[in-house]
Design an enzyme around this catalytic site. Structure first.
Site, PDB file in Angstrom:
ATOM      1  N   ASN A   1      31.009  33.616  45.493  1.00  0.00           N
ATOM      2  CA  ASN A   1      30.450  32.372  46.032  1.00  0.00           C
ATOM      3  C   ASN A   1      28.964  32.488  46.346  1.00  0.00           C
ATOM      4  OD1 ASN A   1      33.525  32.490  47.453  1.00  0.00           O
ATOM      5  ND2 ASN A   1      32.995  30.620  46.380  1.00  0.00           N
TER       6      ASN A   1
ATOM      7  N   ASN B   1      37.857  33.405  40.861  1.00  0.00           N
ATOM      8  CA  ASN B   1      38.185  32.212  40.081  1.00  0.00           C
ATOM      9  C   ASN B   1      36.976  31.377  39.658  1.00  0.00           C
ATOM     10  OD1 ASN B   1      38.459  31.868  43.063  1.00  0.00           O
ATOM     11  ND2 ASN B   1      38.542  29.703  42.525  1.00  0.00           N
ATOM     12  N   HIS B   2      35.789  31.612  40.252  1.00  0.00           N
ATOM     13  CA  HIS B   2      34.591  30.867  39.854  1.00  0.00           C
ATOM     14  C   HIS B   2      33.669  31.673  38.938  1.00  0.00           C
ATOM     15  CE1 HIS B   2      35.604  27.603  42.483  1.00  0.00           C
ATOM     16  NE2 HIS B   2      35.461  28.304  43.588  1.00  0.00           N
TER      17      HIS B   2
ATOM     18  N   HIS C   1      41.580  39.259  44.652  1.00  0.00           N
ATOM     19  CA  HIS C   1      41.059  37.932  44.962  1.00  0.00           C
ATOM     20  C   HIS C   1      42.217  36.940  44.880  1.00  0.00           C
ATOM     21  CE1 HIS C   1      37.473  35.443  45.482  1.00  0.00           C
ATOM     22  NE2 HIS C   1      38.030  34.548  44.690  1.00  0.00           N
TER      23      HIS C   1
ATOM     24  N   HIS D   1      38.844  36.015  49.009  1.00  0.00           N
ATOM     25  CA  HIS D   1      39.050  34.634  48.548  1.00  0.00           C
ATOM     26  C   HIS D   1      39.209  33.612  49.668  1.00  0.00           C
ATOM     27  CE1 HIS D   1      40.003  31.217  46.042  1.00  0.00           C
ATOM     28  NE2 HIS D   1      41.196  31.084  46.599  1.00  0.00           N
TER      29      HIS D   1
END
Length: 253
Positions: free
Chosen positions: A32, A59-60, A144, A169
């Site tokens: 992030n 996930n990003h 994560h 996460h």
């Protein structure tokens, strides 16, 4: 690490903090870093220069396409190993040298519960840890994942083989840092380095508006209450953890 406040905390405090803790290796989850979503190539290079030895993601990871060439070329930047193999850029396992000269394997996995994950982590974890152990007894896993149960289950499954299984996460540090009976350090979530006067890093009024109305809102990182959170793990030359302690360091009042 969340957004500009989290990045500033890392770049300003990490070198001093590593010295204070006598840390031989530092792993930073950069999922992030870029305004709260994803990681760019430029920011990845800055974080490595600031003292991170390995950057993990989640996930990003595909949010910023300029990161892809760096995922391919750098052994110090990981994407979840269970995103696939041959067709997917990057890797989910690396072996790096700690400051004391010891080799350390780092594995990045993503959970399957409540996340869109191509391959279930439990189906690949055994083989990944076995591959890592062929290179070194010190094996660190960044898991994560969303669900507490899944994180505890993986740590238990790998107890005695992985040195540490650290959850990321949720952005909320959990109060269960411990060493499992087989010698694996574990914590359900290491927490968030970033602004804690927020809703998991986001300006509270924006998150609340979206929850109240259901209408999409562009999120922006908050600013106040910045602190560094993580976990400090100690282990022996055999890879068995001897201690596992949550870390919380205020940066801004």
């Amino acid at each position: 690490m969340f957004g500009p406040p989290g990045r500033r905390a890392v770049t300003s405090r990490l070198p001093e903090l590593r010295s204070e803790l006598e840390a031989d290796l530092c792993i930073v989850n950069g999922e992030n870093a870029a305004d709260g979503i994803g990681l760019t190539a430029k920011l990845a290079e800055k974080l490595l220069a600031a003292g991170a030895d390995v950057l993990t993601t989640g996930n990003h990871v595909w949010r910023h396409r300029d990161l892809v060439p760096l995922l391919e070329s750098s052994p110090r930047i990981l994407r979840p190993a269970n995103f696939g193999d041959r067709e997917i850029p990057g890797k989910g396992l690396t072996v790096v040298e700690a400051r004391d000269g010891s080799p350390v394997a780092v594995i990045n996995l993503q959970g399957a519960l409540f996340l869109q994950t191509p391959v279930h982590p439990f189906r690949v974890a055994d083989a990944l840890v076995a591959e890592a152990l062929a290179a070194t007894p010190v094996v660190f896993v960044d898991f994560h994942a969303e669900a507490t149960s899944e994180k505890v289950a993986l740590a238990t499954m790998l107890d005695g083989r992985a040195t540490a299984v650290v959850g990321t996460h949720t952005h909320v540090q959990t109060n269960d840092a411990r060493v499992l009976p087989g010698g694996t350090a574990a914590i359900t979530d290491a927490g968030m380095t970033g602004p804690h006067d927020s809703v998991i890093g986001v300006r509270a009024e924006l998150a609340i508006r979206r929850m109240r109305t259901g209408i999409p809102v562009r999120f922006h990182p908050a600013e106040g209450g910045v602190r560094i959170e993580g976990v400090v793990v100690e282990c022996g030359a055999d890879g068995r953890a001897t201690s596992c302690e949550a870390l919380r360091v205020p940066v801004d009042p």
